[in-house]
Motif scaffolding. Sequence first.
Motif, PDB file in Angstrom:
ATOM      1  N   LEU A   1      -9.718  46.410  16.722  1.00 28.03           N
ATOM      2  CA  LEU A   1     -10.054  48.146  16.778  1.00 28.03           C
ATOM      3  C   LEU A   1     -10.531  48.195  15.204  1.00 28.03           C
ATOM      4  N   LEU A   2      -9.719  47.563  14.927  1.00 32.82           N
ATOM      5  CA  LEU A   2     -10.023  48.235  13.222  1.00 32.82           C
ATOM      6  C   LEU A   2     -10.756  46.745  12.119  1.00 32.82           C
ATOM      7  N   THR A   3     -10.695  45.330  12.592  1.00 35.41           N
ATOM      8  CA  THR A   3     -11.714  44.037  12.200  1.00 35.41           C
ATOM      9  C   THR A   3     -12.186  43.153  13.582  1.00 35.41           C
ATOM     10  N   LYS A   4     -12.671  44.146  14.473  1.00 37.90           N
ATOM     11  CA  LYS A   4     -13.237  43.435  15.552  1.00 37.90           C
ATOM     12  C   LYS A   4     -14.541  44.396  15.060  1.00 37.90           C
ATOM     13  N   PRO A   5     -16.154  43.858  15.219  1.00 35.25           N
ATOM     14  CA  PRO A   5     -17.221  44.407  15.012  1.00 35.25           C
ATOM     15  C   PRO A   5     -17.511  44.505  15.902  1.00 35.25           C
TER      16      PRO A   5
ATOM     17  N   LEU B   1     -13.800  50.367  13.170  1.00 38.07           N
ATOM     18  CA  LEU B   1     -13.424  51.454  13.204  1.00 38.07           C
ATOM     19  C   LEU B   1     -13.088  51.554  12.246  1.00 38.07           C
ATOM     20  N   SER B   2     -13.462  52.889  11.605  1.00 37.19           N
ATOM     21  CA  SER B   2     -12.524  53.682  10.838  1.00 37.19           C
ATOM     22  C   SER B   2     -11.104  53.567  10.932  1.00 37.19           C
ATOM     23  N   ALA B   3     -10.388  53.986   9.794  1.00 36.71           N
ATOM     24  CA  ALA B   3      -8.976  53.870  10.085  1.00 36.71           C
ATOM     25  C   ALA B   3      -8.832  55.170  10.605  1.00 36.71           C
TER      26      ALA B   3
ATOM     27  N   PRO C   1      -0.369  52.582  13.301  1.00 38.95           N
ATOM     28  CA  PRO C   1      -1.757  53.030  13.263  1.00 38.95           C
ATOM     29  C   PRO C   1      -2.207  52.371  11.882  1.00 38.95           C
ATOM     30  N   PRO C   2      -3.535  52.003  11.423  1.00 34.71           N
ATOM     31  CA  PRO C   2      -3.433  51.586  10.075  1.00 34.71           C
ATOM     32  C   PRO C   2      -3.554  52.831   9.391  1.00 34.71           C
ATOM     33  N   LYS C   3      -3.434  52.369   7.885  1.00 36.12           N
ATOM     34  CA  LYS C   3      -3.219  54.109   7.123  1.00 36.12           C
ATOM     35  C   LYS C   3      -5.175  54.190   6.176  1.00 36.12           C
ATOM     36  N   VAL C   4      -4.424  55.769   6.242  1.00 35.76           N
ATOM     37  CA  VAL C   4      -6.100  56.377   5.349  1.00 35.76           C
ATOM     38  C   VAL C   4      -6.487  55.598   4.015  1.00 35.76           C
TER      39      VAL C   4
END
Length: 161
Positions: A54-58, A65-67, A100-103
């Motif tokens: 979700l973070l990397t897919k256009p 998507l944003s973190a 999950p990704p870090k903001v």
Amino acid sequence: MPDDPFLPTAKTKLRHSTYDGYERGLRLHVYPVLGGVRLQQLRHQMLTDLYTALLTKPNPRGSGLSAKTIRLIHTTIRKALSDAVRWGVVEQNVAALAEPPKVKRVEIDMTDARVWDTSAIVALDAVVAKFAERDIEAVIVGLNRHAAELHSNNSGKVSAH
């Protein structure tokens, strides 16, 4: 996952707009990828892989998507799985183990705020410091000219005492 009882139960406990956000995040981003996975077969690595995708897919707007958005989706999944553990549907909340990704950066929008004196600068400094403790850059935007001058002249120089 689409048949999980979380959303109908959540609908009775949440504001309409909050529920809509949860439902939209699951429908648009989680169910298309993990909808065929039974809750008992869900693994934390599947969630981590989903978050990375979700973070990397256009998306239609160009980038992933944003973190922050992904963390909101993660929170929804974590809450749903917490309910599933409590109801005896699964033994473990695998979302608690997912990453999950870090903001990395947040904006504190002061456009509609009024900064009258240095006490507001002390409060802003404290908020920025709390974010910094978590390795998150906090950027203050929207200060009017008076507030910007007050901030630049006093930030880090005044204390709450």
